[in-house]
Design an enzyme around this catalytic site. Structure first.
Site, mmCIF file in Angstrom:
data_model
loop_
_atom_site.group_PDB
_atom_site.id
_atom_site.type_symbol
_atom_site.label_atom_id
_atom_site.label_comp_id
_atom_site.label_asym_id
_atom_site.label_seq_id
_atom_site.Cartn_x
_atom_site.Cartn_y
_atom_site.Cartn_z
ATOM 1 N N HIS A 192 0.827 -1.214 0.000
ATOM 2 C CA HIS A 192 0.000 0.000 0.000
ATOM 3 C C HIS A 192 0.857 1.259 0.000
ATOM 4 O O HIS A 192 0.525 2.247 -0.674
ATOM 5 C CB HIS A 192 -0.940 0.011 1.200
ATOM 6 C CG HIS A 192 -1.873 -1.147 1.247
ATOM 7 N ND1 HIS A 192 -2.659 -1.439 2.335
ATOM 8 C CD2 HIS A 192 -2.167 -2.101 0.310
ATOM 9 C CE1 HIS A 192 -3.386 -2.525 2.084
ATOM 10 N NE2 HIS A 192 -3.095 -2.945 0.862
ATOM 11 N N HIS A 251 -9.198 -2.205 -5.195
ATOM 12 C CA HIS A 251 -8.081 -2.480 -4.282
ATOM 13 C C HIS A 251 -7.091 -3.469 -4.888
ATOM 14 O O HIS A 251 -5.884 -3.365 -4.649
ATOM 15 C CB HIS A 251 -8.581 -3.013 -2.939
ATOM 16 C CG HIS A 251 -7.450 -3.180 -1.958
ATOM 17 N ND1 HIS A 251 -6.905 -2.115 -1.262
ATOM 18 C CD2 HIS A 251 -6.714 -4.262 -1.616
ATOM 19 C CE1 HIS A 251 -5.912 -2.538 -0.528
ATOM 20 N NE2 HIS A 251 -5.772 -3.845 -0.721
ATOM 21 N N ASP A 255 -3.080 -2.913 -5.156
ATOM 22 C CA ASP A 255 -2.032 -3.884 -4.798
ATOM 23 C C ASP A 255 -1.085 -4.125 -5.970
ATOM 24 O O ASP A 255 0.142 -4.215 -5.791
ATOM 25 C CB ASP A 255 -2.662 -5.214 -4.383
ATOM 26 C CG ASP A 255 -3.161 -5.204 -2.950
ATOM 27 O OD1 ASP A 255 -2.806 -4.296 -2.182
ATOM 28 O OD2 ASP A 255 -3.922 -6.144 -2.602
ATOM 29 N N HIS A 311 -0.526 -11.295 -5.022
ATOM 30 C CA HIS A 311 0.883 -10.913 -4.900
ATOM 31 C C HIS A 311 1.824 -11.970 -5.477
ATOM 32 O O HIS A 311 2.771 -11.645 -6.199
ATOM 33 C CB HIS A 311 1.230 -10.658 -3.437
ATOM 34 C CG HIS A 311 0.480 -9.510 -2.834
ATOM 35 N ND1 HIS A 311 0.567 -8.229 -3.325
ATOM 36 C CD2 HIS A 311 -0.379 -9.454 -1.787
ATOM 37 C CE1 HIS A 311 -0.206 -7.434 -2.602
ATOM 38 N NE2 HIS A 311 -0.789 -8.155 -1.674
#
Length: 302
Positions: free
Chosen positions: A78, A235, A239, A262
């Site tokens: 973030h 969101h 990321d 991720h």
């Protein structure tokens, strides 16, 4: 747009680590050109410097964790997204705990702090990673791709088996401050039914309705509900922007994520870097050069 930047003034803030539950005090300071973003664990006997680069990613379990010499800093994405959104190339981030504070679960607090500190343009050209060849990684039905493009854009699709989320798609070309308007306020999210499982694994110890969107079987538990109707997919784009800033340069390309995360984002970056024919690192001295190359980098409002 063409030159590297750092902060005019240092930043001090504190907060709780989402997964560790530990209170963290953090200072973000200006840094010299070509430093990149460097994290420093000042609570350790030896102040280990950990450059925020894909080579130093050591874990991707629900967050991006970087480390060196036994020291680690987790949940950097973030803050990294905020650096990318404002266009900060160089900064030193000192922490007295192993996790970046989660703040409200989005990049907005960091974005505000960076802008309030002021942005200093430096006398060194900015580096761009220009995608020259399509690159894709897959894991079952999950997929992440980078395509050649004249600008930096991201498109993302999520598909959750939950009636409040279901299938969402979002496409954005990063320019003219739209990261701040459309992306940085989107908060991390999780499902109430998974909360106890995460805690049993030592995760989400600092999680609360103050720093995450919590989805119950019957509705959103947060007072005030969602910030955007499609906050979940926004969101995921946030990321991804943070993960891509681990290249240490501004990407010029089109990122496409389908149920990615991720781990897959990191695999995509590593695959891109594995073949020098698939990308080019460039700097530009004038807007005429950009026009000749037909490249439109993101513009930032300081």
């Amino acid at each position: 747009m063409l030159y590297q930047t750092t902060l005019r003034n240092p930043i001090l803030c504190s907060g709780i680590g989402l997964h560790s539950g530990l209170k963290t005090r953090m200072a973000i300071r200006p840094a010299d050109p070509d430093t990149g973003i460097v994290f420093i664990r000042k609570d350790l006997e030896k102040k280990v410097r950990i450059p925020a680069h894909i080579d130093n990613v050591i874990d991707a379990t629900l967050a991006t964790t970087i480390g060196q010499e036994g020291a680690r800093v987790s949940t950097v994405e973030h803050l990294m997204a905020a650096f990318a959104g404002v266009g900060v190339d160089n900064a030193e981030v000192e922490l007295d705990a192993p996790e970046v504070p989660i703040m409200d679960g989005s990049s907005e607090p960091f974005n505000t702090l960076l802008k309030d500190a002021g942005i200093q343009v430096q006398d060194r050209p900015k580096k761009f990673v220009i995608v020259r060849h399509p690159v894709t990684v897959m894991d079952g039905d999950r997929q992440a791709t980078l395509l050649p493009s004249s600008d930096f854009k991201l498109s993302y699709t999520i598909d959750f088996r939950h009636p409040l989320i279901s299938n969402q798609f979002y496409l954005i070309q990063i320019s003219n401050g739209n990261f701040e308007r459309e992306i940085c306020r989107a908060r991390t999210f999780g499902f109430l039914r998974e909360y106890e499982t995460l805690k049993a694994k030592g995760l989400a110890r600092g999680g609360s309705l103050e720093n995450a969107v919590v989805v119950g079987d019957a509705g959103i538990l947060n007072e005030g509900g969602l910030r955007f109707a499609d906050e979940f997919v926004r969101h995921k784009i946030l990321d991804s922007i943070g993960d891509l800033w681990l290249l240490g340069a501004q990407v010029i390309g089109h990122f496409i994520g389908y149920k990615s995360g991720h781990t897959l984002n990191h695999k995509l970056i590593r695959k891109l870097l594995s073949n020098r024919e698939w990308f080019e690192v460039r700097s530009f001295s004038s807007e005429d050069e950009l026009r000749e190359e037909r490249i439109t980098p993101p513009t930032h409002h300081f």
